[in-house]
Design a protein around this motif. Sequence first.
Motif: not given
Length: 255
Positions: A1-27
Amino acid sequence: MIDSHCHIDMPAFDQDRDAVVARAREAGVASMLIAGGVDAEDGHRRAVRIAEALGLPVSAGIHPHEAKLATEAIYEELKGLARERRIVAVGEIGLDFHYDYSPRAVQREVFRRQVRLAREVGLPLIVHTREADEETASILEEEGAKETGGVIHCFTGGEELARHALALGFYISFSGIVGFPRSETIQAVARTVPEDRLLLETDSPFLAPPPHRGKRNEPAFVVEIARKVAGLRGDTLEAVGAASGRNFERLFRRR
Ligand SMILES: [Zn+2]
Ligand SMILES: [Zn+2]
């Protein structure tokens, strides 16, 4: 499945962006599209830079909230960006008459102009619309959006908007809102939208779906949205997830 719309470019993800993407892939989330907004300092460059670094698809467009910031220079930038390989869509663009952060007349003009720009560069549209169903549908029709195709993202409209969108060849994307109380109309649309027109999205960091409400949203949670939509349709999570992935690939394949 694909998340067709997110804003992980926003500063809310500056601290852990790579981990967020990794968690998505694991899911089980194979990819996610970054809907790039206009940054006061460097236009759309920030979102594109982050997407490039993460190897993710990205869109560029002037959000209705930011319509009042539109300048000729930004339109020119958009045209140039459309040629970059990571850019798969023009958006998000549209009308937001709920917040009215930009004057409505300005929102309309900026929306129309970007539909024309998308036709010129040959990219599909990501449309944001709130409390503006009728005008959104007529602008898309009048400006020839049938030619570009696209998606009504984070669908919160009525059945009439869904009908118009489907007639234009558009897709409909459901966010966590589909699982909120009092979302009966959205749920009715989620039950009936053809399987080959359905997309899923988180709109992270906004709109965390149950059971994560109130927290920062992230692409891994798109699984919860798939589960909700599957339940409404009497379908399996796997089938809905796979359909949303196929639809994403079809819509955002570079022309
Ligand atoms: Zn939006
Ligand atoms: Zn968004």
